[in-house]
Scaffold this motif. Structure first.
Motif, PDB file in Angstrom:
ATOM      1  N   UNK A   8       0.845  -1.204   0.000  1.00 15.97           N
ATOM      2  CA  UNK A   8       0.000   0.000   0.000  1.00 15.97           C
ATOM      3  C   UNK A   8       0.875   1.247   0.000  1.00 15.97           C
ATOM      4  N   UNK A   9       1.860   1.262   0.876  1.00 18.78           N
ATOM      5  CA  UNK A   9       2.727   2.432   0.983  1.00 18.78           C
ATOM      6  C   UNK A   9       3.594   2.606  -0.261  1.00 18.78           C
ATOM      7  N   UNK A  10       4.028   1.491  -0.829  1.00 16.07           N
ATOM      8  CA  UNK A  10       4.826   1.580  -2.060  1.00 16.07           C
ATOM      9  C   UNK A  10       3.995   2.206  -3.181  1.00 16.07           C
ATOM     10  N   UNK A  11       2.739   1.753  -3.338  1.00 12.00           N
ATOM     11  CA  UNK A  11       1.901   2.281  -4.418  1.00 12.00           C
ATOM     12  C   UNK A  11       1.564   3.749  -4.167  1.00 12.00           C
ATOM     13  N   UNK A  12       1.299   4.115  -2.911  1.00 10.73           N
ATOM     14  CA  UNK A  12       1.070   5.529  -2.598  1.00 10.73           C
ATOM     15  C   UNK A  12       2.284   6.366  -2.999  1.00 10.73           C
ATOM     16  N   UNK A  13       3.469   5.860  -2.724  1.00 10.55           N
ATOM     17  CA  UNK A  13       4.693   6.580  -3.085  1.00 10.55           C
ATOM     18  C   UNK A  13       4.828   6.697  -4.607  1.00 10.55           C
ATOM     19  N   UNK A  15       2.428   6.654  -6.888  1.00  5.17           N
ATOM     20  CA  UNK A  15       1.433   7.599  -7.412  1.00  5.17           C
ATOM     21  C   UNK A  15       1.790   9.038  -7.066  1.00  5.17           C
ATOM     22  N   UNK A  16       2.313   9.259  -5.863  1.00  3.66           N
ATOM     23  CA  UNK A  16       2.716  10.606  -5.454  1.00  3.66           C
ATOM     24  C   UNK A  16       3.889  11.093  -6.299  1.00  3.66           C
ATOM     25  N   UNK A  17       4.854  10.199  -6.534  1.00  3.00           N
ATOM     26  CA  UNK A  17       6.005  10.556  -7.360  1.00  3.00           C
ATOM     27  C   UNK A  17       5.561  10.923  -8.784  1.00  3.00           C
ATOM     28  N   UNK A  18       4.643  10.144  -9.342  1.00  2.00           N
ATOM     29  CA  UNK A  18       4.147  10.438 -10.686  1.00  2.00           C
ATOM     30  C   UNK A  18       3.413  11.774 -10.701  1.00  2.00           C
ATOM     31  N   UNK A  19       2.587  12.013  -9.691  1.00  4.74           N
ATOM     32  CA  UNK A  19       1.854  13.275  -9.615  1.00  4.74           C
ATOM     33  C   UNK A  19       2.817  14.459  -9.535  1.00  4.74           C
ATOM     34  N   UNK A  20       3.883  14.318  -8.785  1.00  5.16           N
ATOM     35  CA  UNK A  20       4.880  15.388  -8.689  1.00  5.16           C
ATOM     36  C   UNK A  20       5.530  15.649 -10.034  1.00  5.16           C
ATOM     37  N   UNK A  21       5.858  14.581 -10.752  1.00  2.00           N
ATOM     38  CA  UNK A  21       6.469  14.741 -12.083  1.00  2.00           C
ATOM     39  C   UNK A  21       5.531  15.447 -13.055  1.00  2.00           C
ATOM     40  N   UNK A  38      -8.223   4.337  -3.121  1.00  2.00           N
ATOM     41  CA  UNK A  38      -8.311   2.968  -2.601  1.00  2.00           C
ATOM     42  C   UNK A  38      -7.142   2.684  -1.655  1.00  2.00           C
ATOM     43  N   UNK A  39      -5.954   3.128  -2.036  1.00  2.00           N
ATOM     44  CA  UNK A  39      -4.778   2.934  -1.183  1.00  2.00           C
ATOM     45  C   UNK A  39      -4.914   3.709   0.123  1.00  2.00           C
ATOM     46  N   UNK A  40      -5.441   4.918   0.043  1.00  2.00           N
ATOM     47  CA  UNK A  40      -5.640   5.710   1.256  1.00  2.00           C
ATOM     48  C   UNK A  40      -6.637   5.031   2.190  1.00  2.00           C
TER      49      UNK A  40
END
Length: 83
Positions: A8-13, A15-21, A38-40
């Motif tokens: 869960x934490x890996x996928x959140x990371x 998605x967050x990294x992609x959003x930042x890019x 869903x991850x949240x």
């Protein structure tokens, strides 16, 4: 040695990294935003379970019930691995 990272934490990371890019969360696809939420939700449920186990752990410790402590520790490990 490998340090375990909850999926869960890996996928959140990820998605967050992609959003930042891309310049922010609004730039994620609808499916990625759905997955983020869903991850949240999964993270919230996991934290609630772990908080409950921590309360039980405190009670077992106060009671001196070491068998119960071992059982709770095993349950906590399973929870951390998303089980």
């Amino acid at each position: 040695m490998t340090i375990y990272i909850n999926p869960i934490h890996r996928r959140l990371a990820e998605l967050t990294e992609k959003a930042q890019r891309l310049g922010g969360y609004p730039h994620l696809s609808p499916m990625e935003l759905y997955e983020l939420f869903e991850c949240l939700d999964a993270n919230l449920n996991q934290i609630r379970k772990i908080d409950k186990l921590n309360g039980l752990f405190t009670a077992a410790w106060a009671a001196g019930d070491f068998e119960w402590l071992v059982e709770l520790e095993q349950r906590a490990v399973r929870e951390l691995k998303g089980g």
